[in-house]
Each structure stands twice: as C-alpha cells, then as structure tokens.
Design a protein around this motif. Structure first.
Motif, mmCIF file in Angstrom:
data_model
loop_
_atom_site.group_PDB
_atom_site.id
_atom_site.type_symbol
_atom_site.label_atom_id
_atom_site.label_comp_id
_atom_site.label_asym_id
_atom_site.label_seq_id
_atom_site.Cartn_x
_atom_site.Cartn_y
_atom_site.Cartn_z
ATOM 1 N N LEU A 1 0.883 -1.314 0.083
ATOM 2 C CA LEU A 1 0.012 0.236 -0.155
ATOM 3 C C LEU A 1 0.745 1.492 0.153
ATOM 4 O O LEU A 1 0.284 2.197 -0.587
ATOM 5 C CB LEU A 1 -0.796 0.017 1.238
ATOM 6 C CG LEU A 1 -2.081 -0.824 1.263
ATOM 7 C CD1 LEU A 1 -2.821 -0.969 2.689
ATOM 8 C CD2 LEU A 1 -3.273 -0.534 0.125
ATOM 9 N N THR A 2 2.113 1.136 0.675
ATOM 10 C CA THR A 2 2.784 2.356 0.856
ATOM 11 C C THR A 2 4.315 2.507 0.129
ATOM 12 O O THR A 2 4.659 3.698 0.024
ATOM 13 C CB THR A 2 3.123 2.472 2.412
ATOM 14 O OG1 THR A 2 3.775 1.308 2.758
ATOM 15 C CG2 THR A 2 1.548 2.529 3.198
ATOM 16 N N GLY A 3 4.747 1.322 -0.184
ATOM 17 C CA GLY A 3 5.925 1.409 -0.868
ATOM 18 C C GLY A 3 7.186 1.135 0.137
ATOM 19 O O GLY A 3 8.317 1.418 -0.352
ATOM 20 N N ALA A 4 6.669 1.145 1.509
ATOM 21 C CA ALA A 4 7.631 1.221 2.276
ATOM 22 C C ALA A 4 8.754 -0.281 2.673
ATOM 23 O O ALA A 4 8.045 -1.255 2.380
ATOM 24 C CB ALA A 4 7.310 1.562 4.003
ATOM 25 N N PRO A 5 9.818 0.067 2.769
ATOM 26 C CA PRO A 5 10.774 -1.324 2.966
ATOM 27 C C PRO A 5 10.294 -2.119 4.326
ATOM 28 O O PRO A 5 10.121 -1.539 5.535
ATOM 29 C CB PRO A 5 12.228 -0.969 3.105
ATOM 30 C CG PRO A 5 12.043 0.597 3.676
ATOM 31 C CD PRO A 5 10.803 1.022 2.858
ATOM 32 N N ILE A 6 10.145 -3.293 4.608
ATOM 33 C CA ILE A 6 10.001 -4.018 5.566
ATOM 34 C C ILE A 6 11.620 -4.251 6.306
ATOM 35 O O ILE A 6 12.620 -5.132 5.656
ATOM 36 C CB ILE A 6 9.370 -5.217 5.544
ATOM 37 C CG1 ILE A 6 7.977 -4.942 4.867
ATOM 38 C CG2 ILE A 6 9.296 -6.006 6.904
ATOM 39 C CD1 ILE A 6 7.408 -6.238 4.294
ATOM 40 N N LEU A 7 11.727 -4.041 7.643
ATOM 41 C CA LEU A 7 12.999 -4.459 8.090
ATOM 42 C C LEU A 7 12.767 -5.593 9.293
ATOM 43 O O LEU A 7 12.066 -5.240 10.098
ATOM 44 C CB LEU A 7 13.607 -3.185 8.684
ATOM 45 C CG LEU A 7 13.948 -1.989 7.896
ATOM 46 C CD1 LEU A 7 14.365 -0.882 8.624
ATOM 47 C CD2 LEU A 7 14.601 -2.527 6.662
ATOM 48 N N LEU A 8 13.805 -6.361 9.309
ATOM 49 C CA LEU A 8 13.591 -7.631 10.259
ATOM 50 C C LEU A 8 15.163 -7.953 10.744
ATOM 51 O O LEU A 8 15.849 -8.134 9.602
ATOM 52 C CB LEU A 8 12.834 -8.730 9.875
ATOM 53 C CG LEU A 8 12.569 -10.050 10.599
ATOM 54 C CD1 LEU A 8 11.900 -9.966 11.916
ATOM 55 C CD2 LEU A 8 12.184 -11.005 9.977
ATOM 56 N N HIS A 9 15.631 -8.585 11.877
ATOM 57 C CA HIS A 9 16.693 -9.043 12.411
ATOM 58 C C HIS A 9 16.808 -10.338 11.582
ATOM 59 O O HIS A 9 15.985 -11.112 11.389
ATOM 60 C CB HIS A 9 16.830 -9.208 13.589
ATOM 61 C CG HIS A 9 18.304 -9.515 14.261
ATOM 62 N ND1 HIS A 9 18.685 -10.742 13.957
ATOM 63 C CD2 HIS A 9 19.286 -8.743 14.905
ATOM 64 C CE1 HIS A 9 20.214 -10.850 14.361
ATOM 65 N NE2 HIS A 9 20.679 -9.655 14.852
ATOM 66 N N PRO A 10 17.879 -10.814 10.837
ATOM 67 C CA PRO A 10 17.908 -12.045 10.038
ATOM 68 C C PRO A 10 17.862 -13.045 10.777
ATOM 69 O O PRO A 10 17.663 -14.372 9.990
ATOM 70 C CB PRO A 10 19.640 -11.862 9.399
ATOM 71 C CG PRO A 10 20.072 -10.637 10.322
ATOM 72 C CD PRO A 10 19.151 -9.887 10.721
ATOM 73 N N ALA A 11 18.260 -13.112 12.284
ATOM 74 C CA ALA A 11 17.957 -14.370 12.804
ATOM 75 C C ALA A 11 16.477 -14.900 12.908
ATOM 76 O O ALA A 11 16.210 -16.056 13.348
ATOM 77 C CB ALA A 11 18.672 -14.423 14.289
ATOM 78 N N ASP A 12 15.737 -13.843 12.742
ATOM 79 C CA ASP A 12 14.344 -14.475 12.775
ATOM 80 C C ASP A 12 13.674 -14.518 11.342
ATOM 81 O O ASP A 12 12.347 -14.900 10.945
ATOM 82 C CB ASP A 12 13.413 -13.497 13.235
ATOM 83 C CG ASP A 12 13.138 -13.493 14.738
ATOM 84 O OD1 ASP A 12 13.938 -13.957 15.237
ATOM 85 O OD2 ASP A 12 12.403 -12.800 15.462
#
Length: 206
Positions: free
Chosen positions: A76-87
């Motif tokens: 909907l927004t074009g925003a990036p999703i950020l997550l720690h790689p261990a998850d």
C-alpha cells in the motif's frame, strides 16, 4: 510524535492459535513516520499513516502476529520491511517464498522526523528480537521482550528464557528508570517499575 493503534487477530505457533490484541506504534511527525510491528490490519495502519512518507516498517521479531500485515502495508505504501536476520525462519513460516526488504542489526540507528531510534538486539523471546530505544523521546519500544509485569512468554519453539533475562538485564534495565516501555501487547510501563522484579525473573529461570 508517537501514535498507538491496537489491532486484533491471532497468533499461531507450535500447533496452537490464540486471539491477541497487538500494539502498533507509529513514530514521526506530519511529514514522515515509521511503523513498528505491522499487526493484523494493513488498511487501518495505512489510514493512520495517511499521506505521510512511511520510511520503514520495522518488525521487532518474526512471530506471525507482529508481521502478518507487513507485506500488505508495504504494498500500500511502498515502504521497506526491516527484520533481524535471525528471525528469517519465523518470517518464512508466515510468508513463505518471500523475504523482508532489509535487515536490522544491533547498533543500527533509524532516523525519522529528526529522532534517532537505536536498534538493540534482545534475543530470547525470539532469536532476532530487537527493541528500539529513542532517548530523545524517553522511550523504548520493547516488542515482546519486556511487558508490564515481566519478560515475554518464551515457552515455545525459537525461544529461550535465560537468554531473554540476560537481554532485559543488560540492554533494557540499564536505561534510565523513567524510560517508558512501549510494549507489543498491553499497557506501557517504565524501566524503573520493572527493574525491582529482576530477582524474581532470575529465580524463575533456575
């Protein structure tokens, strides 16, 4: 500067499913924001974001109730999703065949509306669990690492109770006592309100 939206849905892991209410945190100003934990309802979150620039969708960890709406909100927004790689293994259980757009690492600094949020890796509730400390706002966004009343539940796969206690003791309880703890579920608390209970949590882990 900080808006709280409570969304409702389910959390599923290890063969069980539970009804949950999640705190979605929107941090920013009239021009730009970040969203912390896109839970359950992308359209409701997008409505609060409005026409502001959504700089990032930050996931404090990979449990499905904290990431289930993230791809739809990104679309909907074009925003990036950020997550720690261990998850990533948890992410892939919910969104198979996809990956977040970027990673989070301990010590990273996210900036929104002139405010810095320091990424603190706080494993235990999940291997890649993180908190976001915003000293200028006197707050820390704790995800499910620390709640009002104690550590996040860890009696499930991917979790480790002694590790979460170590994370809380070394990364969160060292913050100023008046730091507001904005949690992934339920009411806010403060570092000072929770720190006296550390001995009880240590005993629980023995």
């Amino acid at each position: 500067m900080i808006t709280n939206l409570v969304t409702s849905g389910t959390f599923s892991l290890d063969g069980g499913t539970w009804d949950v209410d999640n705190n979605v945190w929107i941090v920013g100003d009239a021009t730009e924001v970040i969203v912390i934990d896109a839970a359950h309802d992308a359209e409701a979150i997008a409505e609060i974001v409005g026409d502001r620039n959504l700089k990032a969708i930050v996931s404090t960890h990979g449990h499905d109730d904290h990431i289930d709406a993230a791809p739809a909100l990104a679309a909907l927004t074009g925003a990036p999703i950020l997550l720690h790689p261990a998850d990533l293994p948890l992410w892939e259980m919910t969104h198979p065949g996809t990956k977040p757009d970027g990673t989070l690492a301990d010590g990273d600094v996210l900036t929104v509306a002139g405010v810095e949020l320091l990424v603190l890796h706080t494993p235990g509730h999940a291997p890649g669990a993180v908190c976001l400390h915003a000293p200028e706002l006197g707050t820390v966004f704790s995800g499910d690492t620390l709640f009002q009343g104690g550590p996040g539940a860890t009696g499930r796969s991917f979790s480790d109770f002694p590790t979460i206690i170590t994370s809380i003791e070394s990364r969160l309880l060292t913050l100023p006592a008046d730091t507001v703890v904005r949690t992934g579920h339920g009411s806010t608390t403060t570092v000072g309100a929770e720190s006296p209970h550390l001995p009880e949590w240590l005993d629980r882990g023995h």
